[in-house]
Structure formats: structure tokens, C-alpha cells
Write an enzyme that holds these catalytic residues in place. Structure first.
Site, PDB file in Angstrom:
ATOM      1  CG  ASP A   1      -1.860  -1.134   1.302  1.00  0.00           C
ATOM      2  OD1 ASP A   1      -2.215  -1.650   0.229  1.00  0.00           O
ATOM      3  OD2 ASP A   1      -2.256  -1.519   2.414  1.00  0.00           O
TER       4      ASP A   1
ATOM      5  CE1 TYR B   1       3.987  -6.583   3.485  1.00  0.00           C
ATOM      6  CE2 TYR B   1       3.298  -8.879   3.410  1.00  0.00           C
ATOM      7  CZ  TYR B   1       3.423  -7.638   2.806  1.00  0.00           C
ATOM      8  OH  TYR B   1       2.995  -7.477   1.512  1.00  0.00           O
TER       9      TYR B   1
END
Length: 245
Positions: free
Chosen positions: A53, A111
Site C-alpha cells: 500500500d 512482514y
């Protein structure tokens, strides 16, 4: 004859609208494709393993591109880094089998979300971590993380905007490490839904602040809760690594 190349890319997402090409905003994908066009004189499509994002960073994003030129990988590596802006770097370029696909060949992604948990805000790393000045209950957060690990339907942690047919994922790792006020939340899974990591972190923070009990994780996974997992800001999130066979 066409060749497929596998690229490892690092980028600071602060000034990008995300990975995916957009019509009116700066993206990592378009930036790489423009650099390749300068190098080869042709349009090439770069496919990334994760559509990070806006504001999300990457330490080792993986992408593939098919080129007709016979430039050696080391030449492509050197040339791209000479062309690209300072907030993107290509770490490696390697030949890949023609059936390699950055998305579908991936087996697992890692992540990391970084939090600065001290009263005074950070100055130099402010775009790479989230400042949480209040005290956090790490024991409660770790109880929550334990309930989230494993194979579950993570529908409650998926934001609208991207349609998926299956919301079941296996979250193999979810750890919380703290040292001198710096918190690192590491998550590894066979795949992540849209905003899934950020919503997991949002829930961990709510339990850490004492606003929700750790059992909220179980309620959300079972789908019998009216709760909505809050979405943590993007800037603390970084794609660390993509795993392949």
C-alpha cells in the site's frame, strides 16, 4: 528469444502511492518500468510479489520481468540502479525459469511492523515506524498473537477494495519483540489479505492499550463479533522477504 528475470527490490514507500501502477500517482511498479524503458527502449511489465500500500516499505520485494534483450543480469542491475531515484534500489537481478511468477510461485511472505513506544516522538525514523507514546501491555499483546497464529479464516482482517475468493490463510509466525522501547511485530504467512497485517497490528495495539481483551481475536476469527479490527497506519509496515522453493 525472451528471457525472464527475477529482481529483488528495496524501496522507501513514504513518497509512493504503493506498488501498483496508478493513473495519477507515483508507484514503484511504474518507476521500475520507466527505468527499464530507458535501458531497453521498450515497454516492459514488472510484476511484483506483493501489492504494498501507499506508505508501506520493502526490504526485499520480489518482481519478475520478461525481456527480449540479451543484456547480462549484472548489466541490468548496474544500469537500473544508475537510473532509478534514490528511494528505490534493485538488490539483485537473476535469470529465472520461464514458468517463474513472482506472485503465484511465492510460498510465504514475511512482514514486519515497527513501533516506537516512548513518550517523545522519533525524529529521524518517523516515516518508518509508528509512534505509540502510551504504555503497552506486552503480555496481553502476546496472548492475542497466540490466538491469531495458525490456519484461520481471516475475513475479519480483510478490508474491502480487493475481491478474493478465499480468505483462509495460515499465519505461521506472529512474534512481538521489545528492546528499549522499540517494538517489532513479525508476521509470516502463506499469503496476506488486503490490510491483513495492519489490522492484526491494530488489534494487538488495542489489546495492548487495554481497550480490548485478547479473546477478541478469537471472536473476530469465528465471525461472531461486531468488532472491527482497526487498521494501523501504513508507515510502520515493511515487506521483509518473499520465500520461494
Amino acid at each position: 528469444m525472451d528471457r525472464k528475470l527475477k529482481l529483488e527490490v528495496a524501496y522507501d514507500g513514504s513518497r509512493f502511492s504503493g506498488w501498483q501502477r496508478q493513473s495519477s500517482a507515483r508507484s514503484v511498479q511504474e518507476t521500475l518500468e520507466q527505468a527499464l524503458k530507458k535501458l531497453t527502449g521498450k515497454n516492459s511489465r514488472v510484476v511484483g510479489a506483493g501489492r504494498t500500500d501507499s506508505g508501506v516499505h520493502a526490504q526485499r520485494q520480489v518482481a519478475h520481468v520478461t525481456l527480449s534483450e540479451k543484456l547480462p543480469p549484472r548489466t541490468v542491475l548496474r544500469a537500473l540502479n544508475a537510473i532509478l531515484p534514490e528511494d528505490v534500489a534493485v538488490l539483485s537481478v537473476k535469470k529465472a525459469p520461464l514458468n517463474f511468477h513472482a506472485i503465484t510461485s511465492a510460498k510465504k511472505k514475511h512482514y514486519r511492523y515497527t513501533i516506537w513506544n516512548k513518550p517523545i516522538r522519533p525524529v529521524f525514523d518517523r516515516d518508518n515506524l509508528l509512534h505509540v507514546p502510551g504504555k503497552l501491555n506486552l503480555t496481553a499483546m502476546r496472548k492475542t498473537s497466540h490466538l491469531l497464529k495458525g490456519k484461520h479464516d481471516f475475513r475479519a482482517f480483510h478490508s474491502s477494495g480487493r475481491t478474493v475468493s478465499n480468505t483462509v490463510r495460515t499465519l505461521s509466525t506472529l512474534t512481538i519483540r521489545s528492546k528499549n522501547g522499540l517494538l517489532r511485530i513479525d508476521a509470516q504467512a502463506d499469503g496476506f489479505l488486503y490490510h491483513m497485517v495492519r489490522r492484526i497490528v491494530g488489534l494487538l495495539l488495542e489489546t495492548g492499550r487495554g481497550k480490548l481483551p485478547p479473546s477478541s481475536a478469537r471472536d473476530l476469527l469465528k465471525g461472531n463479533s461486531r468488532l472491527i479490527a482497526p487498521t494501523a497506519p501504513a508507515k510502520g509496515l515493511c515487506l521483509i522477504k518473499v520465500f520461494y522453493n
